[in-house]
Each structure stands twice: as C-alpha cells, then as structure tokens.
Design an enzyme around this catalytic site. Structure first.
Site, PDB file in Angstrom:
ATOM      1  CE  LYS A 127      -4.221   0.260   2.224  1.00  0.00           C
ATOM      2  NZ  LYS A 127      -5.111   0.155   3.401  1.00  0.00           N
ATOM      3  CB  VAL A 128       1.948   3.484  -2.408  1.00  0.00           C
ATOM      4  CG1 VAL A 128       2.655   4.821  -2.583  1.00  0.00           C
ATOM      5  CG2 VAL A 128       2.914   2.323  -2.575  1.00  0.00           C
TER       6      VAL A 128
END
Length: 316
Positions: A127-128
C-alpha cells in the site's frame, strides 16, 4: 456477482485464526486490507500479541512492529492463497509502507521492495498513500512487478492520473483505494438534510468513472472507508450504494456482517455524470467544493496514519 468483490478491512491475530477463515470458507470475502490505524488498534488493545512483544523487548520499535505485522500478513496471505491460485485477481492482503516515508519517493520505493521481498508472497499488495511522491513510487513498483494498493485517494483527478500510470506500467494486480465516508462526515454538518449522506457516494462514483477510463483486467477501483459515520445510516449503506461492476469494497466488520445478512443480488448502475455535476453545483451554493474537500481529507488522512503509527511504535 462475479464483477463485484468484497474484502475485509480488519486485521488482528485472533480474528485471523477464527472468523477470518469462516468468512473465506463461506465465500463472503475474497481479500483483506490493513493500515497503520488497524494495526495500532489490534496490537495495543489485543492480548494476543503481548507474549511476543515481551520476547522482542530490547529490539527497535519498528523492528518489533514489523515482526508482529508481517506475521499477521503472512497468516492472512496463507488463508487467502487458495482464492489467489484459483483467480489471480482475488485473494490479496495489503500492507502499507511506513507512513513517515510518504514524502520521500526513494525511501518509499526501497521499503516497499524490501517488504515485498521479505514476505515473498504473490498475493501481498504493498500500500502506497496518494501523496505528492506517490506517482514516482507507483511507477517504480509497477515496473518491479509488485502488486499495488494506492490508498488515501479522495480526488477524482488524482484517481484518474494514478489509473493512467498503472494502465501503462502495471504488470501485476493493482487497486486504487477511494475513500468514501469521510466526505459525509466533513460535509453533512454544513448542508441541509436533503444533501446529506451523498457527498461520499457522488465523489467515489466520479473517481470510479475516472479510473475506468484507464482500467484494464489488472486495475480496479477499491472503495474504502465504507463504515458509516452516522447512526442514521444502515451499517452497509456504502457497500450497497457502491456495488459496481469491476469494483471492490473493503469494509469494517460491522458493515460487512450487516451486508451479508441481505446482500445485493446484482450490481448497481452508477449515477450519471450529469447527476454528479448537478449535485456538485448544489454544494457550491453552500460554499463547498469537493476537490478542495478532497485535498483537505488527504492531508488529514496522512497525518492520522502517522499518528497511529507513532502511537503504536511508542507503545513498545
């Protein structure tokens, strides 16, 4: 409904060993998400981590966190692996990079690659957050064949730009996490009742349209922050309203369980762009601009995840 997927937005050791498996086995969910706030809540309040924390005493706080979190992610990955092996579009668990790296693309890329290599599971998404450095990070991870979950997406414009990058460069599964209910929490106190509980759905639907302009079989809209913030709404309000083709909804347990009691039998038809534009025009008569609200909510979201992560690390 093959076109719509339900994921679980919750992670905690006891849950993973019990109810999580039940949800998977009965076909209720086909993926899961985690974030710094969920890990903070789980690790600081659950008794199931305390013995392990005691054994790790003396190590650096982030090392303790990663030992605990990666164990949970691996457990979730193993439980979801049969779904992934049957259909590589499903069966994912997401792990977010250190939220304090959100403005440093190089360090974010290095951490994401390190975590993905350490976990060594094809059904783990990194996740970014959709910060200013996100575009460089997303591009690098996509080129490295790492599954990506771009989180804290509030703006339709940003959603479209992210989708455009992923459409060109993604080699593995990617989702764009569009946050929903925070709009209503922010806007509802400022507008009359006939405009309440609609901003989140309107904005999320516009994001969905923007993403679908570039979406392919690897890219989907993932509706997140779909727990209700008002007692006047049904627990599954945002799941049912956003049950669109080629989309995913990751929901907290109360929303998930409410939806499973009376699930949709077919996908919803999204609101028309003309309806969304008319609603936005109505909001402007109350001095509310959804794009400005999106920018505000992104800043608040980035801060909130940092605060949760800091609270968790300081607890060690």
């Amino acid at each position: 409904m093959q076109e719509f997927s339900l994921w679980c937005d919750f992670i905690e050791r006891d849950f993973l060993e019990n109810d999580f498996l039940k949800l998977i086995n009965k076909g209720a969910i086909c993926g899961a998400t985690s974030n710094p706030s969920l890990f903070c809540e789980a690790i600081t309040k659950s008794a199931f981590y305390q013995d392990e924390i005691a054994k790790l005493k003396g190590k650096k706080a982030k090392e303790i966190y990663e030992t605990l979190a990666l164990k949970d992610i691996l457990q979730a990955s193993s439980a979801l692996m049969p779904l992934y092996e049957k259909d590589p579009n499903n069966g994912y668990i997401s792990l977010e990079i250190d939220p304090f790296l959100e403005d440093d693309a190089i360090k974010s890329i290095d951490e994401a690659k390190r975590l993905f290599k350490t976990l060594n599971r094809p059904n783990v998404m990194i996740k970014v957050p959709a910060s200013e450095s996100a575009f460089e990070v997303i591009s690098a991870l996509a080129q490295a064949s790492i599954p990506i979950n771009v989180t804290l997406v509030f703006s339709p414009k940003i959603a479209g730009e992210i989708a455009q990058i992923l459409a060109k460069e993604a080699r593995k599964r990617a989702v764009i996490s569009v946050f929903v209910s925070r709009f209503d929490k922010e806007i509802d106190p400022l507008v009359p009742q006939n405009l309440q509980a609609q901003s989140g759905i309107m904005n999320a639907t516009e994001c969905y349209y923007q993403i679908n302009q570039h979406a392919n079989k690897l890219i989907s809209t993932l509706f997140a922050s779909t727990g209700v913030k008002s007692n006047s709404l049904a627990k599954d309000y945002y799941i049912k309203a956003l049950c669109f083709k080629n989309s995913i909804n990751t929901a907290p347990l109360d929303a998930l369980n409410a939806y499973l009691l009376d699930p949709n039998t077919e996908c919803q038809t999204p609101l028309k762009i003309t309806e969304i534009e008319a609603f936005k025009k109505e909001l402007k008569t109350h001095n509310i601009d959804l794009e400005n609200t999106a920018q505000k909510l992104l800043k608040e979201g980035l801060i909130a995840f940092k605060q949760s992560f800091e609270k968790l690390l300081s607890s060690f």
